[in-house]
Write an enzyme that holds these catalytic residues in place. Structure first.
Site, PDB file in Angstrom:
ATOM      1  N   LYS A 186       0.840  -1.204   0.000  1.00 18.83           N
ATOM      2  CA  LYS A 186       0.000   0.000   0.000  1.00 18.83           C
ATOM      3  C   LYS A 186       0.877   1.256   0.000  1.00 18.83           C
ATOM      4  O   LYS A 186       2.090   1.168   0.199  1.00 18.83           O
ATOM      5  CB  LYS A 186      -0.949  -0.033   1.206  1.00 18.83           C
ATOM      6  CG  LYS A 186      -1.923  -1.230   1.161  1.00 18.83           C
ATOM      7  CD  LYS A 186      -2.953  -1.131   0.047  1.00 18.83           C
ATOM      8  CE  LYS A 186      -3.578  -2.457  -0.343  1.00 18.83           C
ATOM      9  NZ  LYS A 186      -4.570  -2.992   0.566  1.00 18.83           N
TER      10      LYS A 186
HETATM   11  C1  LIG Z   1      -5.633  -4.015   0.830  1.00 18.52           C
HETATM   12  C2  LIG Z   1      -7.083  -3.819   0.796  1.00 18.52           C
HETATM   13  C3  LIG Z   1      -7.914  -4.167   1.882  1.00 18.52           C
HETATM   14  C4  LIG Z   1      -7.481  -5.009   3.056  1.00 18.52           C
HETATM   15  O1  LIG Z   1      -6.378  -4.654   3.732  1.00 18.52           O
HETATM   16  P1  LIG Z   1      -5.500  -5.701   4.536  1.00 18.52           P
HETATM   17  O2  LIG Z   1      -4.623  -4.795   5.319  1.00 18.52           O
HETATM   18  O3  LIG Z   1      -4.769  -6.546   3.544  1.00 18.52           O
HETATM   19  O4  LIG Z   1      -6.390  -6.498   5.417  1.00 18.52           O
HETATM   20  C5  LIG Z   1      -9.253  -3.850   1.813  1.00 18.52           C
HETATM   21  N1  LIG Z   1      -9.770  -3.247   0.743  1.00 18.52           N
HETATM   22  C6  LIG Z   1      -9.029  -2.923  -0.324  1.00 18.52           C
HETATM   23  C7  LIG Z   1      -9.679  -2.247  -1.487  1.00 18.52           C
HETATM   24  C8  LIG Z   1      -7.663  -3.210  -0.350  1.00 18.52           C
HETATM   25  O5  LIG Z   1      -6.932  -2.910  -1.419  1.00 18.52           O
END
Ligand SMILES: *Cc1c(COP(=O)(O)O)cnc(C)c1O
Length: 368
Positions: A186
Site C-alpha cells: 500500500k
Molecule cells: C488491501 C485492501 C484491503 C485489506 O487490507 P489488509 O490490510 O490486507 O487487510 C481492503 N480493501 C481494499 C480495497 C484493499 O486494497
C-alpha cells in the site's frame, strides 16, 4: 521468472527512519501495542486525512469489520458494495452476518456506479461501502446524497487511496467511517496494519473501545460490550510513522510514474482509469485495460518472460464460490474491467529505464 533484473509489481520504500524507529522500540522495549509511536502515527493520520479521529488497527480487513460492527449492522441487514473490489471489502460485511449486495462499476473510473446504487436499495439496506480503487475516488457527492435521502450509513474503503483528494477533501472524510490498510504494497506500509477514521467523536470512542476487547476507556478490565483484539503494535506504528513522514515524496514519485506510463503507452491499445474531475489520485497501482479479446494469461506470461511482473486486477466478488448466486448480467461493466485489467510495476523506486522496459514488453505482448 529466472530472468535477471526482474521488475516486481511492488516493493516498499524503507529508506527513511523506519530502521531507526524500529530499533528505538527494541531498545526501549516498547514492542507491544502501547507506546509513543502509536500515538504519533494516529496523529499523523488524523492530520493527513483532516479527520479528527484516527485509530490504528492490525490490518485493513479488520478496519472494515470494526466499522460495520460499530455501526450496529449485522444479521438481516444489507450493505451495498461494488462487486469489483478486493475481497476484504465483501468478507468484512459477511463476517458481521450482514448480506453484501453487489453493484456494478462505471466504465470511466472502474468504481461503484451511483446510478446503480439507488436501484439496489431495499428496506433492509443499512449502509453503502464505496471502495476507492487504485487511487481514484468514487463519486462521493452523489453517494452521500443517496445515503442521506435513504438514511444509510457510509463506510469508505480507503485502503488504496491514502493521499488522494476530491475537491481538496481526503477520502474517508465524506462518510461515517473511512478505513485504511498499511499492507506491504500500500502507499505507506507498516508490514501489516490498518486504521479507521471517523468525524463523530462518540463513534470514534466506540471504535477505539471495541478494538480493545470492548474495555472501558477509563476502567481497566471492565468490558462494557463485545469487543475484539484489533490492536496495532508500536513496532508497526514506528514503521508507519517513518513512512508517513515521507508520504509527500512517495506520492510525488508515484504520480510521476503514473504520468510517464500514460505518456509512454499513449500509442498502445490500452485504457487507463479516468478519475472524476476534482480527483487527485494517489496513483496507488497503475493499471490498464487490455483489448477485449486479448488472452490476458498469455500476455502476462509473455511479460514475465521479459522479467516484468504484472498482476491481474481483482476478480468480481459475485463470481467467488461463497458469493456466487448465478449469472448477473447487470454486473457486466465490472465483469469486463475485471477480465481485461492488469496492474503494472508502480513502486516509488521504479526507474525510468524500468518503465521503458515495462512498456516495451507490454507493447510486444500486445503484438505491436
Ligand atoms: C488491501 C485492501 C484491503 C485489506 O487490507 P489488509 O490490510 O490486507 O487487510 C481492503 N480493501 C481494499 C480495497 C484493499 O486494497
Amino acid at each position: 521468472m529466472s530472468s535477471p533484473n526482474r521488475i516486481p509489481v511492488y516493493q516498499p520504500d524503507l529508506t527513511g527512519n523506519e530502521r531507526a524507529y524500529v530499533l528505538d522500540c527494541m531498545d526501549s522495549s516498547w514492542i507491544s501495542s502501547i507506546g509513543s509511536y502509536i500515538e504519533r502515527f494516529e496523529s499523523a493520520l488524523a492530520q493527513i486525512t483532516g479527520v479528527g479521529n484516527a485509530i490504528s488497527l492490525c490490518n485493513g480487513t479488520v478496519a472494515l469489520h470494526l466499522a460495520i460492527h460499530c455501526l450496529d449492522i449485522g444479521p438481516g441487514d444489507e450493505v451495498i458494495v461494488p462487486t469489483f473490489t478486493y475481497i476484504a471489502s465483501v468478507n468484512a460485511i459477511a463476517q458481521t452476518g450482514a448480506t453484501p449486495v453487489f453493484v456494478d462499476s462505471r466504465e470511466s473510473d472502474w468504481l461503484i456506479d451511483p446510478e446503480k446504487v439507488e436501484a439496489a436499495i431495499t428496506p433492509r439496506t443499512r449502509a453503502i461501502m464505496p471502495v476507492h480503487l487504485y487511487g481514484a475516488i468514487c463519486d462521493m457527492p452523489q453517494i452521500m446524497r443517496i445515503a442521506d435521502r435513504h438514511g444509510l450509513k457510509v463506510v469508505e474503503d480507503c485502503a488504496e487511496c491514502l493521499g488522494s483528494s476530491l475537491n481538496g477533501a481526503h477520502p474517508g472524510s465524506f462518510g461515517d467511517v473511512g478505513t485504511f490498510s498499511f499492507f506491504g504494497n500500500k502507499t505507506i506500509t507498516t508490514g501489516e496494519g490498518g486504521a479507521v477514521i471517523a468525524k463523530d467523536d462518540a463513534l470514534a470512542a466506540r471504535l477505539r473501545k471495541v478494538k480493545g476487547q470492548g474495555q472501558s476507556l477509563t476502567r481497566r478490565y471492565w468490558h462494557e460490550e463485545l469487543g475484539f483484539n484489533y490492536r496495532m503494535t508500536n513496532i508497526e506504528a514506528a514503521i508507519g510513522m517513518a513512512q508517513a513522514e515521507r508520504l509527500p515524496q512517495i506520492l510525488e514519485r508515484k504520480r510521476a510514474i503514473a504520468a510517464r506510463y500514460r505518456e509512454l503507452a499513449s500509442d498502445l491499445p490500452v485504457s487507463f482509469q479516468r478519475p472524476d474531475e476534482g480527483v487527485v489520485s494517489s496513483e496507488w497501482l497503475v493499471s490498464v485495460l487490455i483489448p477485449e479479446h486479448t488472452d490476458r494469461e498469455k500476455l502476462m506470461a509473455g511479460m514475465a518472460a521479459d522479467g516484468v511482473e504484472t498482476r491481474p486486477v481483482f476478480y468480481c466478488a459475485h463470481e467467488m464460490p461463497m458469493y456466487d448466486q448465478g449469472p448477473r448480467p447487470d454486473l457486466e461493466v465490472a465483469g469486463t474491467i475485471s477480465r481485461r485489467g492488469i496492474s503494472l510495476p508502480s513502486f516509488p523506486a521504479l526507474t525510468a529505464e524500468d518503465q521503458d522496459r515495462v512498456i516495451a514488453s507490454l507493447s510486444k505482448a500486445l503484438g505491436r
